[in-house]
Structures are given as C-alpha cells and as structure tokens.
Design a protein around this motif. Structure first.
Motif, PDB file in Angstrom:
ATOM      1  N   SER A  37       0.806  -1.208   0.000  1.00 51.87           N
ATOM      2  CA  SER A  37       0.000   0.000   0.000  1.00 51.87           C
ATOM      3  C   SER A  37       0.839   1.258   0.000  1.00 51.87           C
ATOM      4  O   SER A  37       0.314   2.341  -0.145  1.00 51.87           O
ATOM      5  N   GLY A  38       2.146   1.142   0.172  1.00 53.03           N
ATOM      6  CA  GLY A  38       3.007   2.310   0.120  1.00 53.03           C
ATOM      7  C   GLY A  38       3.641   2.637   1.448  1.00 53.03           C
ATOM      8  O   GLY A  38       4.360   3.608   1.579  1.00 53.03           O
ATOM      9  N   GLY A  39       3.389   1.852   2.476  1.00 44.51           N
ATOM     10  CA  GLY A  39       4.166   2.050   3.674  1.00 44.51           C
ATOM     11  C   GLY A  39       3.398   2.406   4.910  1.00 44.51           C
ATOM     12  O   GLY A  39       3.929   3.057   5.800  1.00 44.51           O
ATOM     13  N   THR A  40       2.129   2.022   5.028  1.00 41.75           N
ATOM     14  CA  THR A  40       1.368   2.341   6.226  1.00 41.75           C
ATOM     15  C   THR A  40       1.227   1.147   7.151  1.00 41.75           C
ATOM     16  O   THR A  40       0.507   1.184   8.127  1.00 41.75           O
ATOM     17  N   GLY A  41       1.926   0.047   6.854  1.00 37.61           N
ATOM     18  CA  GLY A  41       1.845  -1.145   7.688  1.00 37.61           C
ATOM     19  C   GLY A  41       2.618  -0.993   8.978  1.00 37.61           C
ATOM     20  O   GLY A  41       3.439  -0.105   9.152  1.00 37.61           O
ATOM     21  N   SER A  42       2.373  -1.888   9.925  1.00 32.43           N
ATOM     22  CA  SER A  42       3.015  -1.806  11.242  1.00 32.43           C
ATOM     23  C   SER A  42       4.252  -2.676  11.275  1.00 32.43           C
ATOM     24  O   SER A  42       4.301  -3.702  11.920  1.00 32.43           O
ATOM     25  N   ILE A 255       5.907   5.740   4.251  1.00 31.93           N
ATOM     26  CA  ILE A 255       4.913   6.789   4.457  1.00 31.93           C
ATOM     27  C   ILE A 255       4.505   6.860   5.921  1.00 31.93           C
ATOM     28  O   ILE A 255       4.306   5.842   6.587  1.00 31.93           O
ATOM     29  N   THR A 256       4.359   8.085   6.416  1.00 35.10           N
ATOM     30  CA  THR A 256       3.947   8.319   7.796  1.00 35.10           C
ATOM     31  C   THR A 256       2.470   7.974   7.987  1.00 35.10           C
ATOM     32  O   THR A 256       1.639   8.325   7.143  1.00 35.10           O
ATOM     33  N   ILE A 381       0.455  19.080  -7.946  1.00 33.36           N
ATOM     34  CA  ILE A 381       1.467  18.691  -6.971  1.00 33.36           C
ATOM     35  C   ILE A 381       0.805  17.690  -6.044  1.00 33.36           C
ATOM     36  O   ILE A 381      -0.263  17.963  -5.492  1.00 33.36           O
ATOM     37  N   ASN A 382       1.386  16.520  -5.885  1.00 33.37           N
ATOM     38  CA  ASN A 382       0.851  15.493  -4.991  1.00 33.37           C
ATOM     39  C   ASN A 382       1.984  14.949  -4.144  1.00 33.37           C
ATOM     40  O   ASN A 382       3.024  14.540  -4.671  1.00 33.37           O
ATOM     41  N   GLY A 383       1.803  14.962  -2.821  1.00 36.48           N
ATOM     42  CA  GLY A 383       2.880  14.517  -1.955  1.00 36.48           C
ATOM     43  C   GLY A 383       2.391  13.845  -0.699  1.00 36.48           C
ATOM     44  O   GLY A 383       1.187  13.790  -0.421  1.00 36.48           O
ATOM     45  N   ALA A 384       3.346  13.312   0.061  1.00 32.19           N
ATOM     46  CA  ALA A 384       3.044  12.611   1.306  1.00 32.19           C
ATOM     47  C   ALA A 384       4.181  12.852   2.283  1.00 32.19           C
ATOM     48  O   ALA A 384       5.280  13.290   1.905  1.00 32.19           O
ATOM     49  N   PHE A 385       3.934  12.550   3.548  1.00 27.97           N
ATOM     50  CA  PHE A 385       4.945  12.629   4.586  1.00 27.97           C
ATOM     51  C   PHE A 385       5.553  11.246   4.808  1.00 27.97           C
ATOM     52  O   PHE A 385       4.863  10.225   4.694  1.00 27.97           O
ATOM     53  N   TYR A 386       6.840  11.237   5.136  1.00 27.76           N
ATOM     54  CA  TYR A 386       7.574   9.987   5.282  1.00 27.76           C
ATOM     55  C   TYR A 386       8.335   9.994   6.606  1.00 27.76           C
ATOM     56  O   TYR A 386       8.765  11.041   7.091  1.00 27.76           O
TER      57      TYR A 386
END
Length: 419
Positions: A37-42, A255-256, A381-386
């Motif tokens: 999913s891009g990095g939201t797993g635990s 991803i945060t 512009i599309n972004g996310a926090f990491y």
C-alpha cells in the motif's frame, strides 16, 4: 557512445541469475515500506536505509511517452552531411499519479539484491517493467560500459547529486550501436547490420538515490525505456526508425501514518527535484514539429504549516541536453538552462493521503540569460509525509504548457527533509 546491452536474445528482460546480498550503505539497492500500500503497515523490523526483508512500495510521481518515426538518409553506413528529415507519426502521452491512485511499484528483496519495477500506466502510454537480478545489471558512468543514451549523469558537474545508483537491462537484434553525426551530438539512431532484415532495440534503465545519502525514509528515482524498430527500403535507400521513448520520475519510501503527522507548527523540508520534460515552442513559428526529451535536476524546498494545513513548493533545477535523433536539432531550452517553479496547496490526510496543490508560475533562463515564461494550462502537486514522525516529504508534479501549437510538458518528483 554509451550503451549497456546484457541480453543476446531479441526478447526484452529475459536475463536470469541473481546477485548476492550486499550490506546496507554500500551499492545495494534500497527496499521498501510495510506492504504494497506504500508504507502504512506496522513493520517494526524493516528500515528504509537498512533493509531486512522484501518490500513493495507504491511510487508517487509522473511519467510520459513519445513515439515518432524518422526516415534517415544517413543510415547503414551512408554519409549524411545535412539533416534532411523530421519526426512523423507522433504520439505523445503523459500522466501524474497521486498518493491514492498510483499503480507504479518498486519492489526489492535484500536477500538476493533483486529489484522488480513496474511503471505501466495506460494514461501515460508507458509499459516499462523490469527485473534487475543479474549482478551486471548494475552500471555507472565512466569506463567502457555506461548507461544507455539518454540517461542523466546526476553526479556530473552540472547537477552534483551524490549516491545515485543505476541498473539496466535490455536486448537488441540486427542493429549496431547508436551513432554520432560527424561534428554533431550523439543520436538515438541505429544502423542495420544486415539490410535485408529488420532490427530492434529495447532497453530499460532504472536509477535512484541510495537511501541514507540525503534522506532516511524516502528517496527519488527515475527510469527511461528506449525502444526502436528499424528497417531499410532498397527503393528509396532510406533507413526508417520507429522510436518509443518512456521517461518517469518518482518518490517512494516509508509513508507516515496519518495519526503521526503533526497538527500544529511549521516545517521546511529541503532536498532534491528530478523531472523529465518535452519542450517544443516552435511549431507555429518555424513549422518545426520535432520534440526532444530532456532531464531536469536540482533542489526543492517544501514549506509546511501543519496548523493551517497548507504547504508551498519551490523548484530550482538545471536542464540537461536534448536527446536528438537526426532531425532538426532545433531546441529552445538549451543544455545548462535554469528552471524555476513555485506553487502550493493544502494538506488533507483523509481524502488525499497527504498534500495536493498547483503551480502558479514556472520559467526557464537560458545560458545567454534569455527568459522563457510558461503559460500554464494545468498543473498538479501530490505529496506525502515519510518517516515515523513526518520527518521527510516526497511527491510528484506536472506542469502542462497552455500556449496553442506548442508541446510543453514537465513531469517530475521531489523529496526533502527537515534540518
């Protein structure tokens, strides 16, 4: 001439064999986030800069493709003294993905140091998909074997970006290497070894900044795929080449989670930008329809107001050389030109998964100090926090030119960290 072809067959990406594991911080490729999913797993064991298990990321960024046909009077060993041909049969497509709708993936298994990348996007006309598992897929600039024509040397004096790794695989059949024109630039054109048979070329290069070089939780990456189908007509003595060029630039990482993103305060995230561009402002002035792809790289600064849920983005880059193909060679944005763009927008973790906005201005300054301001028809512009506490940012963008009878499109990515 730069060229790395690893496969003798005419089938793309049929290489086999695996590379041994390498320690983190060496030239080993990075891995990914918790789940596809891009990095939201635990995930509590894996880290981005020091991978311990196989991961797949969803990348955020932009890509495009350009197909054209060139009838080359200088093919098959003939001496061409003047440029006599143009690009015909042109098909151009581009697309920018968001945090929520991207199907672009980058997977890495640290056990065997194997990369699997997929940049297939119907809206962009791209179909790049590669498995880099042969140790010889790793390449760099300098020496007898280098990345293929059109790959940006990001460590060069123009850009000076450290820690960039290159991987490449591909195939060719019945074509000699792309050749330079006497007294002119290298070109993406081929000679047939046997004029009675058609020839093909297909190679994909993937490159990325090694995590830990500048950022710990996100990094930028790019890719290019060059394909060509070549034939010879004995009646006209013309070599015809149909070329399809794919380019893309992306950000990916850990991803945060939404509940770990601050709700107050401000932050500035400085880092790197990378873009791929087509720029042709000449059709209505000179009738020149030829379009050439160019890379842009430099710095990005993202300012965030977490309390107001707003952000701004500034880009400052330098433009690389056009990728010529034996046609007019006329180009308005020259190698070494400076690129600037400013924009901003909103943070909405629920609906957008991060932040989104638009550009309000963009322009170029050529080495002779002439300025080219863009008329922007559309932008994104599309972004996310990491990172575990939103220590870093990454995303993608697109700027579409709006002047009639011009083909101008800039598609790229940016990453950044707080001091």
């Amino acid at each position: 001439m730069r060229l790395l072809i690893l496969l003798a067959s005419t089938t793309m990406l049929a290489a086999c064999g695996g590379a041994g594991p390498q320690s983190a911080g060496s030239s080993a490729p990075p891995t990914g986030t918790g789940g596809t999913s891009g990095g939201t797993g635990s995930d509590t064991v894996h880290t981005f800069a020091d991978p311990t298990e196989a991961k797949t990321y969803t990348a955020i960024g932009s890509s495009h493709s350009y197909q054209s046909t060139v009838d080359d009077p200088g093919g098959n060993g003939q001496q061409r003294t003047v440029r006599q041909t143009t690009q015909t049969g042109q098909i151009y497509q581009g697309d920018a993905t968001t945090v929520r709708n991207s199907n672009l993936t980058i997977a890495y298994d640290p056990r065997d140091a194997i990369f699997n990348v997929s940049f297939t996007n119907g809206l962009a006309g791209t179909s790049g998909a590669s498995r880099f598992q042969d140790p010889l897929h790793r390449t760099n600039f300098g020496g007898a074997v280098e990345p293929q024509f059109g790959t940006p040397d990001l460590a060069s004096d123009m850009w000076g970006i450290p820690g960039v790794q290159y991987l490449e695989s591909g195939s060719l059949s019945n074509v000699a290497q792309a050749r330079p024109v006497a007294g002119g630039p290298d070109e993406f054109l081929f000679n047939l070894i046997d004029q009675t048979e058609a020839g093909t070329y297909d190679a994909t290069t993937f490159f990325y900044q090694l995590p830990g070089t500048d950022t710990q939780y996100v990094t930028f990456a790019g890719y290019l795929r060059n394909t060509a189908a070549v034939s010879y007509d004995f009646d006209t003595a013309l070599t015809t080449q149909v070329s399809t060029l794919e380019r893309g630039a992306f950000a990916y990482g850990q991803i945060t989670s939404n509940d770990a993103v601050p709700t107050s305060g401000t932050g500035t995230f400085d880092g790197t930008m990378l873009a791929t561009m087509v720029f042709n402002d000449q059709p209505d002035v000179t009738g020149n329809l030829d379009t050439y792809m160019q890379w842009i790289a430099g710095s990005a600064s993202t300012s965030v107001n977490f309390g107001a849920n707003t952000f701004s983005l500034s880009l400052d880059g330098s433009v690389g050389a056009p990728m010529f193909d034996g046609t007019s060679g006329q180009q308005s944005v020259l190698e070494g030109a400076k690129f600037f763009a400013n924009g901003g927008g909103d943070i909405n973790l629920v609906s957008a998964g991060g932040f989104f906005g638009q550009f309000n201005e963009a322009w170029f300054v050529n080495p002779d100090n002439t300025r080219l301001d863009l008329v922007i028809a559309g932008s994104s512009i599309n972004g996310a926090f990491y990172g575990p506490k939103a220590q870093e940012v990454g995303g993608g963008y697109r700027i579409v030119g709006g002047t009639p009878d011009e083909r101008i499109d800039i598609l790229g990515t940016f990453v950044g960290k707080q001091p």
